[in-house]
Enzyme design. Structure first.
Site, PDB file in Angstrom:
ATOM      1  N   LYS A  15       0.816  -1.216   0.000  1.00 14.83           N
ATOM      2  CA  LYS A  15       0.000   0.000   0.000  1.00 14.83           C
ATOM      3  C   LYS A  15       0.852   1.269   0.000  1.00 14.83           C
ATOM      4  CE  LYS A  15      -2.385  -0.523   3.796  1.00 14.83           C
ATOM      5  NZ  LYS A  15      -1.828  -1.779   4.278  1.00 14.83           N
ATOM      6  N   ARG A  90      -9.297   1.574   9.162  1.00 14.77           N
ATOM      7  CA  ARG A  90      -8.840   0.220   9.485  1.00 14.77           C
ATOM      8  C   ARG A  90      -9.880  -0.539  10.290  1.00 14.77           C
ATOM      9  NH1 ARG A  90      -2.995   1.132   8.987  1.00 14.77           N
ATOM     10  NH2 ARG A  90      -1.740  -0.626   9.600  1.00 14.77           N
ATOM     11  N   ARG A 129      11.435  -5.671   4.680  1.00 18.34           N
ATOM     12  CA  ARG A 129      11.175  -4.263   4.357  1.00 18.34           C
ATOM     13  C   ARG A 129      12.124  -3.316   5.101  1.00 18.34           C
ATOM     14  NH1 ARG A 129       5.200  -1.833   4.814  1.00 18.34           N
ATOM     15  NH2 ARG A 129       5.416  -2.012   7.072  1.00 18.34           N
ATOM     16  N   ARG A 162      11.693  -0.919  10.577  1.00 14.68           N
ATOM     17  CA  ARG A 162      10.708  -0.461  11.563  1.00 14.68           C
ATOM     18  C   ARG A 162      10.613  -1.464  12.699  1.00 14.68           C
ATOM     19  NH1 ARG A 162       5.290   0.912   8.194  1.00 14.68           N
ATOM     20  NH2 ARG A 162       4.422  -0.088  10.044  1.00 14.68           N
ATOM     21  N   ARG A 173       0.363  -8.086  13.882  1.00 20.76           N
ATOM     22  CA  ARG A 173      -0.253  -7.099  12.989  1.00 20.76           C
ATOM     23  C   ARG A 173      -1.139  -7.786  11.957  1.00 20.76           C
ATOM     24  NH1 ARG A 173       4.556  -4.331  10.523  1.00 20.76           N
ATOM     25  NH2 ARG A 173       3.086  -3.000   9.437  1.00 20.76           N
TER      26      ARG A 173
HETATM   27  P1  AMP Z   1       1.169   1.267   9.056  1.00 24.73           P
HETATM   28  O1  AMP Z   1       2.342   2.099   8.737  1.00 24.73           O
HETATM   29  O2  AMP Z   1      -0.052   1.630   8.240  1.00 24.73           O
HETATM   30  O3  AMP Z   1       1.457  -0.207   9.043  1.00 24.73           O
HETATM   31  O4  AMP Z   1       0.752   1.621  10.574  1.00 24.73           O
HETATM   32  C1  AMP Z   1       1.640   1.394  11.647  1.00 24.73           C
HETATM   33  C2  AMP Z   1       0.883   1.351  12.979  1.00 24.73           C
HETATM   34  O5  AMP Z   1       0.222   2.604  13.217  1.00 24.73           O
HETATM   35  C3  AMP Z   1      -0.247   0.325  13.045  1.00 24.73           C
HETATM   36  O6  AMP Z   1       0.222  -0.977  13.360  1.00 24.73           O
HETATM   37  C4  AMP Z   1      -1.119   0.909  14.141  1.00 24.73           C
HETATM   38  O7  AMP Z   1      -0.562   0.708  15.434  1.00 24.73           O
HETATM   39  C5  AMP Z   1      -1.042   2.400  13.844  1.00 24.73           C
HETATM   40  N1  AMP Z   1      -2.104   2.785  12.877  1.00 24.73           N
HETATM   41  C6  AMP Z   1      -1.931   3.223  11.598  1.00 24.73           C
HETATM   42  N2  AMP Z   1      -3.111   3.494  11.018  1.00 24.73           N
HETATM   43  C7  AMP Z   1      -4.066   3.222  11.949  1.00 24.73           C
HETATM   44  C8  AMP Z   1      -5.484   3.264  11.957  1.00 24.73           C
HETATM   45  N3  AMP Z   1      -6.176   3.661  10.872  1.00 24.73           N
HETATM   46  N4  AMP Z   1      -6.128   2.916  13.080  1.00 24.73           N
HETATM   47  C9  AMP Z   1      -5.460   2.532  14.180  1.00 24.73           C
HETATM   48  N5  AMP Z   1      -4.117   2.433  14.249  1.00 24.73           N
HETATM   49  C10 AMP Z   1      -3.423   2.767  13.138  1.00 24.73           C
END
Ligand code: AMP
Length: 219
Positions: A15, A90, A129, A162, A173
């Protein structure tokens, strides 16, 4: 009329990589909720401190906090023409809140491309990654390596892994995605907005199919 596109898919589907490319091609603001949380974490803001525990455990930050953050972000001037949302919504509650927010300006979600990748492949994708420190550009040791190992092609900054891409957190996750986010596939399908795209193709092929789906959604 402003355009809003929601990019859906499990963690590791590509994404972020695709959102960077597509938002530039379409001239839309790229809003990544994960990036906003990471920036706040780095700057140790109140929001960052609140989000930290959830992120480190691979869990979702509470809906109310996330919704308020996105609401504020969507009101900035660079979103006047719309936005490409990456990582938000989400949960169904976030999706309802997004629809309500957009309806205030007589807008709605236009199209929801869903990049599908089978769960067993995601672990390999996430654990290979690497992310750039400066701007969050994304690489993969096998599928999308940088020209010089450890260095971002775009801005020359250091690449790091990360914390939540480490194996212990990755599987959590993915479970959280299956439980809380996967219901959005049906949510948007029922609303006639979903366009499923096979994420196991080259980056260019996925980009091509995403653009075709988005442009078709506007026709
Ligand atoms: P990502 O970079 O999209 O994988 O997001 C990293 C982390 O940020 C996730 O594992 C969540 O802890 C938090 N996060 C990101 N987007 C959301 C969302 N829409 N709702 C809740 N937590 C989020």
């Amino acid at each position: 009329m402003a355009r809003y596109i929601v990019l859906l898919g499990p963690p590791g589907a590509g994404k972020g990589t695709q959102a960077e490319i597509i938002s530039e091609k379409l001239g839309l603001a790229h809003i990544s909720s994960g990036d906003i949380f990471r920036e706040n974490l780095k700057a140790q803001t109140e929001l960052g401190q609140l989000a930290q525990g959830y992120m480190n455990r691979g869990e979702l930050v509470p809906d109310d906090v996330t919704i308020a953050m996105i609401r504020e972000r969507l009101q900035r001037p660079d979103c006047a023409e719309g936005a490409l949302l990456d990582g938000f919504p989400r949960t169904p509650k976030q999706a309802d809140a997004l629809a309500a927010m957009l309806s205030e300006t007589d807008s709605s979600v236009d199209c929801v491309p869903y990049i599908s990748v089978p769960a067993p492949i995601l672990v390999e994708r996430l654990s290979g990654r690497w992310t750039c420190r400066a701007e969050g550009h994304i690489y993969h040791t096998t599928f999308n390596p940088p020209v010089q190992p450890g260095i971002c092609d775009v801005d020359g900054s250091e690449l790091y892994q990360r914390d939540d891409d480490k194996p212990e957190t990755v599987s959590r996750r993915i479970d959280v995605y299956m439980e809380q986010t996967a219901p959005l596939i049906d949510y948007y399908r029922q609303r006639g907005l979903l366009a499923e795209i096979d994420g196991q193709q080259s980056i260019d092929e996925v980009t091509g199919q995403l653009l075709a789906a988005i442009l078709k959604g506007q026709a």
